[in-house]
Design an enzyme around this catalytic site. Sequence first.
Site, PDB file in Angstrom:
ATOM      1  N   VAL A 157       0.822  -1.221   0.000  1.00  0.00           N
ATOM      2  CA  VAL A 157       0.000   0.000   0.000  1.00  0.00           C
ATOM      3  C   VAL A 157       0.853   1.267   0.000  1.00  0.00           C
ATOM      4  CG1 VAL A 157      -1.699   1.355   1.311  1.00  0.00           C
ATOM      5  CG2 VAL A 157      -2.011  -1.108   1.018  1.00  0.00           C
ATOM      6  N   LYS A 229      -4.974  -0.616  -4.163  1.00  0.00           N
ATOM      7  CA  LYS A 229      -4.619  -0.375  -2.766  1.00  0.00           C
ATOM      8  C   LYS A 229      -5.867  -0.199  -1.901  1.00  0.00           C
ATOM      9  CE  LYS A 229      -0.184   1.626  -4.106  1.00  0.00           C
ATOM     10  NZ  LYS A 229       0.622   2.857  -4.253  1.00  0.00           N
TER      11      LYS A 229
END
Length: 350
Positions: A157, A229
């Site tokens: 992420v 993400k």
Amino acid sequence: MTTNIAFIGFGGVGQALAEILAEKKESLLESYGFDSKIVAVADVMKGSVYDPEGLHVNDLLEAVRDTGSVEAYEGSSNLIKGLSSIDTITNSNADVIVEVTFTDVNTGEPAITHCRTAFEHHKSVVTTNKGPVALAYRELAELAANNDVFFGFEGTVMSGTPALRMPIETLAGNKITEIRGILNGTTNYILSEMEKGQSYEGALSKAQELGYAEADPTSDVEGYDARYKAAILSNYIMGVEISHTDVYCEGITHITKNQVQSALKENKKWKLLARIKQENGTVVASVQPECIDATDPLASVTGATNAILYECDLSGPILLTGAGAGLKETGFSLLIDLIHYQKQKKLTKI
């Protein structure tokens, strides 16, 4: 006990982790009891080498940088060359697979197959690939648990900024109701340059010159990178499984310099924001440009920096900022996972 490591993929990120492991070998042993040995590397472009007794990291890095091939490395008489990635996973004596291949985010391959194969053979995995977590998190997490192995993906992420580990551990006890974030440094850099008077095209060109944007920037500027993400944050932090296709997605290509400049005059700023909101056990997620007040905590995040804001019921809003890319930073994210692998190993005797 020494942890044997095999790299599947050995590009910039894999080499950065290998350097970190060599540089910090003594401190990792002293601080965490983590002693590691790289036994194998398999890369579709650079070839493969395997030595059950371990590879000499500095010699390996020198060989690949001089020749572009790990097979130029000359080790002991035990050295085996030419194994495929699957053979390296299944037939090497590695305890942990570092999966850092170039992966198609639309299919998650070959990373999903690499993870699945490792777990089925009772081997742990740490990865920076978004595909396995965005597309097959529940299946892979259950497979890892059923085989008593570790599955780490901190770098998927925000690279080395602990956007996944922090909310799970440090914010434990809170209910996180919403996550908002600037999850793509390229688009944030472009919008920051447009605030300085650059056109979209000029800002994109500058981002490419600096290495923030690829020659084909589609994944960044159309919001696809941030969309994956957002799915990971829902799957892991919120505990609600969604596909990246469930995330509404809109990029920044239609945002003009005039819009950005007009917003500044109104004390506002344009940002490409990911939003993941939980209501009654369901999640609604989106990635799109938003014009936010300059007083918003995310408005002050400029350049290629990433940021994420967790709305918590007990601690209130918590803002985390840091690098969302970079070879050393991403290599560090893998180190975070390896340290937690070691901690879990001590507790459960993986």
